[in-house]
Design a protein around this motif. Structure first.
Motif, PDB file in Angstrom:
ATOM      1  N   ARG A  28       0.821  -1.205   0.000  1.00 48.67           N
ATOM      2  CA  ARG A  28       0.000   0.000   0.000  1.00 48.67           C
ATOM      3  C   ARG A  28       0.856   1.257   0.000  1.00 48.67           C
ATOM      4  NH1 ARG A  28      -3.991   1.409   5.088  1.00 48.67           N
ATOM      5  NH2 ARG A  28      -4.184   3.626   4.641  1.00 48.67           N
ATOM      6  N   GLU A  32       1.032   3.977  -3.021  1.00 48.62           N
ATOM      7  CA  GLU A  32       0.654   5.370  -2.769  1.00 48.62           C
ATOM      8  C   GLU A  32       1.791   6.322  -3.102  1.00 48.62           C
ATOM      9  OE1 GLU A  32      -0.976   5.506   1.220  1.00 48.62           O
ATOM     10  OE2 GLU A  32      -2.831   4.511   0.580  1.00 48.62           O
ATOM     11  N   LEU A  33       3.036   5.905  -2.848  1.00 46.98           N
ATOM     12  CA  LEU A  33       4.182   6.756  -3.187  1.00 46.98           C
ATOM     13  C   LEU A  33       4.209   7.063  -4.684  1.00 46.98           C
ATOM     14  CD1 LEU A  33       7.197   5.419  -1.058  1.00 46.98           C
ATOM     15  CD2 LEU A  33       6.165   7.707  -0.978  1.00 46.98           C
ATOM     16  N   GLY A  35       1.476   7.390  -6.452  1.00 43.81           N
ATOM     17  CA  GLY A  35       0.282   8.142  -6.815  1.00 43.81           C
ATOM     18  C   GLY A  35      -0.934   7.308  -7.189  1.00 43.81           C
ATOM     19  N   ALA A  37      -4.385   5.677  -6.324  1.00 44.34           N
ATOM     20  CA  ALA A  37      -5.444   5.927  -5.344  1.00 44.34           C
ATOM     21  C   ALA A  37      -6.114   4.605  -4.982  1.00 44.34           C
ATOM     22  CB  ALA A  37      -6.476   6.895  -5.913  1.00 44.34           C
ATOM     23  N   PRO A  38      -6.576   4.495  -3.730  1.00 47.52           N
ATOM     24  CA  PRO A  38      -7.191   3.238  -3.300  1.00 47.52           C
ATOM     25  C   PRO A  38      -8.638   3.125  -3.764  1.00 47.52           C
ATOM     26  CG  PRO A  38      -7.245   4.808  -1.504  1.00 47.52           C
ATOM     27  CD  PRO A  38      -6.528   5.488  -2.647  1.00 47.52           C
ATOM     28  N   ILE A  39      -9.021   1.954  -4.230  1.00 48.76           N
ATOM     29  CA  ILE A  39     -10.449   1.644  -4.314  1.00 48.76           C
ATOM     30  C   ILE A  39     -10.652   0.223  -3.809  1.00 48.76           C
ATOM     31  CG2 ILE A  39     -10.867   3.131  -6.336  1.00 48.76           C
ATOM     32  CD1 ILE A  39     -11.474   0.457  -7.883  1.00 48.76           C
ATOM     33  N   GLU A  40     -11.884  -0.075  -3.476  1.00 50.98           N
ATOM     34  CA  GLU A  40     -12.256  -1.438  -3.146  1.00 50.98           C
ATOM     35  C   GLU A  40     -13.577  -1.673  -3.861  1.00 50.98           C
ATOM     36  OE1 GLU A  40     -10.872  -3.236   0.670  1.00 50.98           O
ATOM     37  OE2 GLU A  40     -13.004  -3.159   1.095  1.00 50.98           O
ATOM     38  N   TYR A  90     -16.126  -1.097 -12.563  1.00 48.76           N
ATOM     39  CA  TYR A  90     -16.127   0.098 -11.696  1.00 48.76           C
ATOM     40  C   TYR A  90     -15.862   1.355 -12.525  1.00 48.76           C
ATOM     41  CZ  TYR A  90     -14.515   3.104  -7.778  1.00 48.76           C
ATOM     42  OH  TYR A  90     -14.338   4.118  -6.859  1.00 48.76           O
TER      43      TYR A  90
ATOM     44  N   GLU B  11     -20.368   0.774  -2.639  1.00 43.61           N
ATOM     45  CA  GLU B  11     -19.050   0.908  -3.247  1.00 43.61           C
ATOM     46  C   GLU B  11     -18.701   2.384  -3.228  1.00 43.61           C
ATOM     47  OE1 GLU B  11     -17.714  -2.231  -6.515  1.00 43.61           O
ATOM     48  OE2 GLU B  11     -18.688  -0.504  -7.379  1.00 43.61           O
ATOM     49  N   TRP B  12     -17.448   2.699  -2.930  1.00 40.84           N
ATOM     50  CA  TRP B  12     -17.075   4.090  -2.736  1.00 40.84           C
ATOM     51  C   TRP B  12     -16.145   4.590  -3.836  1.00 40.84           C
ATOM     52  CZ3 TRP B  12     -20.747   4.396   0.401  1.00 40.84           C
ATOM     53  CH2 TRP B  12     -20.866   3.645   1.564  1.00 40.84           C
ATOM     54  N   LEU B  13     -16.220   5.896  -4.057  1.00 42.04           N
ATOM     55  CA  LEU B  13     -15.249   6.553  -4.929  1.00 42.04           C
ATOM     56  C   LEU B  13     -13.904   6.628  -4.207  1.00 42.04           C
ATOM     57  CD1 LEU B  13     -17.575   9.392  -6.276  1.00 42.04           C
ATOM     58  CD2 LEU B  13     -16.615   7.482  -7.596  1.00 42.04           C
ATOM     59  N   PRO B  14     -12.817   6.862  -4.949  1.00 45.77           N
ATOM     60  CA  PRO B  14     -11.494   6.898  -4.308  1.00 45.77           C
ATOM     61  C   PRO B  14     -11.442   7.837  -3.095  1.00 45.77           C
ATOM     62  CG  PRO B  14     -11.237   6.946  -6.684  1.00 45.77           C
ATOM     63  CD  PRO B  14     -12.718   7.017  -6.418  1.00 45.77           C
ATOM     64  N   ARG B  17     -13.078   6.026  -0.337  1.00 41.38           N
ATOM     65  CA  ARG B  17     -12.254   4.912   0.130  1.00 41.38           C
ATOM     66  C   ARG B  17     -11.100   5.435   0.990  1.00 41.38           C
ATOM     67  NH1 ARG B  17     -11.349   0.028   2.227  1.00 41.38           N
ATOM     68  NH2 ARG B  17      -9.308  -0.763   1.641  1.00 41.38           N
ATOM     69  N   ILE B  18     -10.565   6.601   0.664  1.00 41.65           N
ATOM     70  CA  ILE B  18      -9.502   7.194   1.488  1.00 41.65           C
ATOM     71  C   ILE B  18     -10.025   7.448   2.904  1.00 41.65           C
ATOM     72  CG2 ILE B  18      -8.174   9.330   1.828  1.00 41.65           C
ATOM     73  CD1 ILE B  18      -7.650   9.291  -1.243  1.00 41.65           C
ATOM     74  N   GLU B  20     -12.578   5.811   4.306  1.00 37.92           N
ATOM     75  CA  GLU B  20     -12.792   4.482   4.900  1.00 37.92           C
ATOM     76  C   GLU B  20     -11.479   3.894   5.406  1.00 37.92           C
ATOM     77  OE1 GLU B  20     -15.609   0.951   3.633  1.00 37.92           O
ATOM     78  OE2 GLU B  20     -13.874   0.950   2.311  1.00 37.92           O
ATOM     79  N   GLN B  21     -10.434   3.981   4.571  1.00 36.72           N
ATOM     80  CA  GLN B  21      -9.128   3.468   4.985  1.00 36.72           C
ATOM     81  C   GLN B  21      -8.629   4.164   6.237  1.00 36.72           C
ATOM     82  OE1 GLN B  21      -6.423   3.882   1.659  1.00 36.72           O
ATOM     83  NE2 GLN B  21      -6.396   1.667   1.378  1.00 36.72           N
ATOM     84  N   ASP B  25      -7.790   2.274   9.584  1.00 40.18           N
ATOM     85  CA  ASP B  25      -6.457   2.408  10.172  1.00 40.18           C
ATOM     86  C   ASP B  25      -6.547   2.825  11.637  1.00 40.18           C
ATOM     87  OD1 ASP B  25      -5.227   1.752   7.807  1.00 40.18           O
ATOM     88  OD2 ASP B  25      -4.691   3.811   7.275  1.00 40.18           O
ATOM     89  N   GLN B 343      -8.400  13.303  -3.690  1.00 41.65           N
ATOM     90  CA  GLN B 343      -8.842  11.987  -4.152  1.00 41.65           C
ATOM     91  C   GLN B 343      -7.700  11.072  -4.571  1.00 41.65           C
ATOM     92  OE1 GLN B 343     -10.291  12.348  -8.619  1.00 41.65           O
ATOM     93  NE2 GLN B 343     -11.130  14.014  -7.394  1.00 41.65           N
ATOM     94  N   THR B 344      -6.470  11.464  -4.239  1.00 40.59           N
ATOM     95  CA  THR B 344      -5.295  10.677  -4.597  1.00 40.59           C
ATOM     96  C   THR B 344      -4.249  10.833  -3.500  1.00 40.59           C
ATOM     97  OG1 THR B 344      -3.420  10.526  -6.137  1.00 40.59           O
ATOM     98  CG2 THR B 344      -4.478  12.653  -5.962  1.00 40.59           C
ATOM     99  N   PRO B 345      -3.396   9.816  -3.310  1.00 45.33           N
ATOM    100  CA  PRO B 345      -2.298   9.993  -2.354  1.00 45.33           C
ATOM    101  C   PRO B 345      -1.262  10.999  -2.850  1.00 45.33           C
ATOM    102  CG  PRO B 345      -2.604   7.672  -2.935  1.00 45.33           C
ATOM    103  CD  PRO B 345      -3.428   8.474  -3.895  1.00 45.33           C
ATOM    104  N   THR B 346      -1.252  11.273  -4.165  1.00 44.81           N
ATOM    105  CA  THR B 346      -0.197  12.110  -4.751  1.00 44.81           C
ATOM    106  C   THR B 346      -0.148  13.489  -4.106  1.00 44.81           C
ATOM    107  OG1 THR B 346      -0.457  10.959  -6.849  1.00 44.81           O
ATOM    108  CG2 THR B 346       0.710  13.074  -6.905  1.00 44.81           C
ATOM    109  N   ALA B 374       4.642  11.226  -1.732  1.00 44.59           N
ATOM    110  CA  ALA B 374       4.004  10.556  -2.867  1.00 44.59           C
ATOM    111  C   ALA B 374       3.973  11.478  -4.072  1.00 44.59           C
ATOM    112  CB  ALA B 374       2.581  10.140  -2.498  1.00 44.59           C
ATOM    113  N   LYS B 394      -7.455  16.433  -9.532  1.00 46.27           N
ATOM    114  CA  LYS B 394      -7.324  15.389  -8.524  1.00 46.27           C
ATOM    115  C   LYS B 394      -7.035  15.942  -7.129  1.00 46.27           C
ATOM    116  CE  LYS B 394      -6.199  11.514 -11.483  1.00 46.27           C
ATOM    117  NZ  LYS B 394      -5.384  10.318 -11.704  1.00 46.27           N
TER     118      LYS B 394
END
Lengths: 441, 441
Positions: A28, A32-33, A35, A37-40, A90, B11-14, B17-18, B20-21, B25, B343-346, B374, B394
């Motif tokens: 993970r 993420e480093l 760039g 993005a997470p989805i599930e 998706y 189901e979630w958008l990115p 999900r961020i 949720e994560q 965590d 919406q991104t880790p970047t 990132a 983003k």
């Protein structure tokens, strides 16, 4: 009552789950480093999505409700067998809400109703990254996949990994130049070179109608490998030409140049890598452990042109790879080569002297937790020896003793026996003892 | 092709999900601080385990293989509907390899073939902690559950939570003192007080054969609540007595005393909490949001004496709670009250000037990543305006420009427009921009 294991559904002890979590965390962090993005996605898809043309030759688990009445809904749902098909669905579904190129990672369990065998599970983790563009997607992403894989696999405690790459267009161009019209069966046969050897491949190619000279060229191509653009020269030296081959060589050359700064040996162009799945259209990837090539590809993927265009008109080309984390873990646990330094997050057991000391013990525990030190209070007054034995049984490194009226607290490293005065507001364990560590042996 | 949503399978958008994560965590970190070890069980259990007496009144999803031949195995498997039953099976199976008391947390999806409705899903996350002992388990763990819940719920961005506790033995003791022989139907009726009101409860209790005087006492008991041992006095003042009541009051008093240091209002003894599931035997818990009590219990659980003794002879008593993280998230997303800052880790987009600068851009990106920042490199040379637009779409806060021959690199905060000289080996973004944050509004 059936409380035993189910074949193909692996389950780990806490100390193994700690290792698994550490590896998933590493994936993970690395994704993420770069760039992603997470989805599930939900575990469940309509069967028509799962069984669409070319999606899978895997066996799917279908759901039904235990007490469903006749004619009720919920028919035609199955568990996903990979993360690529759900991802394509998706993207098709949420397209209007996503920014492109869309880079996502997805780490989830998948299910396959296959006959279980060594290294094959019915339930297992996949860790996928993909980039999806609208209409076009720069070849740069093909090169980036190599860079991410190099970085991710290098961060896992599994030893060196070599990433083998190829380009489907190179193979297709060669085959077309040789007069082959139906390319996929030839690709699938060449993909089995490692498994069945060149003689058997030669036989199968002959059965597919290739002339002996063409077979020679196909096999000669399959032997070409190298880490730099010399590979492109070697392919040209086969003496065949086709526009698709030119396109493939441009792409393969681009990826090799873009990865030229990676350490020697980390990437190799390898023309016998074809990937069986027929939705790949360009660059393909396979990562092998240097120490255990026999385990097969521990990561793989490729470029596809059309997978995500599920039901839509516009093209959504993409490139992605999948890391077989369960296979790596299953192997490591079978060999006992990855272990956690303890079977609990607890760093400190706060000992309990007698019932009157419960409050003091809780105060110490809360102070430690407030500074991120995981601890638990022993649950009843008992001889200290028994409490230390409990800590030892779980690998908890430290036991905390609350001082009697006025006396200082002390903390004991039960491995060395060393015991020192300490206050819960300032005492710090050695950094390597704060959390369970993953040890490779 | 069915690419739309499936009712009951959120189901979630990115950017969701961020969130949720981040919440998952937080749960994990909190559970670990209290010494709970991670496990994960397979998603699948034999139907006889899922349908054992008292396990569930929920609808179970049964698996079958799409192309299974007649008479093939894999029959009689279903998806788990909670994490308690699989945990009980896990403990029974791995008992010889676990150290007791065994404290575990488990955060996984569960599936229920229920009719979907507001706040009810067919696929959702549960986050469970349990402690299991051999033969006995100290009442201290009942108190610890309150402490963990207080800490965990306080760490989630959901506002204040009040933990309501009760003890089944207190209710059972009162009911038995009143001559009730079959206690469970009375418990289940009392548990509906909030839903159907006292008049309807009175009617149902009369149908169960309780005399009007007994019903008065049952309802009077249901109204007792309080944060300290005054509750015990209030129960004594009902004027009934029974050995099981005495035992329950001892336990309830212990838990209240052990939690006396928690902030006022965080725990309350509340005698109308009964929990419908009939496997609880002692302390029971329900956590409610102070701001939204109408959402129902967002966490709940209790003490059980026998659940994990699946097929074995020895008793494995336990106590545990479950946090309904999907219900919290579904509510938050519906109200738009929890959002990710991007919406991104970047954190940094490295701009690409022209093809010759790709290598320089990769060097800058690698240097940033090596320090945990990132970033991604734009995938093709384009006007800077287009690259900044991509970053903006983003929510990427910074764009990096590699300096031309000899000139310094610069980095631009595209929110403020501020642009400064920087080197990738030392530049640091503000701490709040390093990772996406969860914002509550």
């Amino acid at each position: 009552m059936k409380t035993g294991p189910l074949s193909g559904f692996p389950e780990w002890l806490p100390e193994q789950r700690i290792v698994e979590q550490a590896l998933l965390d590493t994936l993970r962090r690395q994704f993420e480093l770069f760039g992603f993005a997470p989805i599930e996605t939900r575990a469940v898809e309509p069967l028509e999505v799962l069984t669409q043309k070319g999606a899978t030759d895997k066996e799917i688990y279908v759901l039904s409700r235990l007490h469903a009445d006749e004619g009720e809904g919920d028919k035609g749902l199955g568990l996903h067998f990979d993360l690529t098909v759900p991802f394509a669905r998706y993207v098709a579904q949420h397209r209007g809400k996503l920014a492109f190129p869309f880079k996502r990672y997805q780490i989830q369990k998948v299910w396959r109703g296959e006959r279980p065998q060594k290294g094959r599970y019915r339930e297992f983790y996949q860790a996928d990254i993909d980039v999806i563009g609208q209409e076009t997607l720069s070849i740069q992403h093909d090169a980036d996949m190599v860079r991410v894989l190099h970085s991710v696999m290098g961060a896992l405690p599994v030893g060196a990994v070599t990433i083998h790459i190829n380009n489907r267009k190179v193979l297709e161009g060669i085959y077309r130049a040789l007069g082959v019209e139906d390319v996929v069966p030839v690709l699938r046969t060449v993909d089995k070179l490692d498994k069945i050897g060149p003689e058997k491949v030669r036989e199968e190619l002959a059965e597919l109608g290739l002339a002996p000279g063409a077979i020679d060229t196909v096999l000669a191509a399959g032997e070409i490998r190298g880490a730099d653009e010399g590979v492109v020269e070697a392919i040209r030296a086969l003496g065949v030409s086709h526009p698709i081959l030119d396109e493939g060589l441009d792409e393969l050359g681009f990826v090799l140049r873009a990865c030229a700064d990676l350490p020697a040996g980390s990437v190799v162009a390898d023309l016998h890598i074809a990937r069986g799945l027929d939705y790949y259209t360009g660059t393909v990837y396979e990562g092998l452990l240097d120490d255990e090539p026999g385990l097969g590809a521990v990561c793989s993927g490729g470029r596809y042109d059309n997978l995500a265009a599920m039901g839509g008109k516009a093209k959504l080309p993409g490139v992605g790879v999948s890391i077989g984390i369960s296979r790596l873990l299953g192997q490591a646990f079978a060999q006992d080569s990855l272990v956690a330094s303890r079977q609990t997050p607890t760093c400190v057991l706060v000992a309990l002297d007698n019932d009157e000391r419960r409050a003091a013990a809780q105060v110490a525990a809360s102070a430690l937790r407030a500074r991120g030190i995981a601890c638990e209070v022993f649950d009843r007054p008992q001889k200290y020896g028994k409490q230390i034995k409990y800590a030892d049984s779980k690998g908890i490194p430290f036991v905390w003793f609350c001082g009697d009226a006025g006396a200082a607290d002390t903390v004991k490293d039960i491995r060395s026996g060393e015991q020192v005065e300490a206050t819960a507001d300032t005492w710090q364990p050695p950094a390597e003892d704060l959390h369970p560590r993953v040890l490779r042996r």
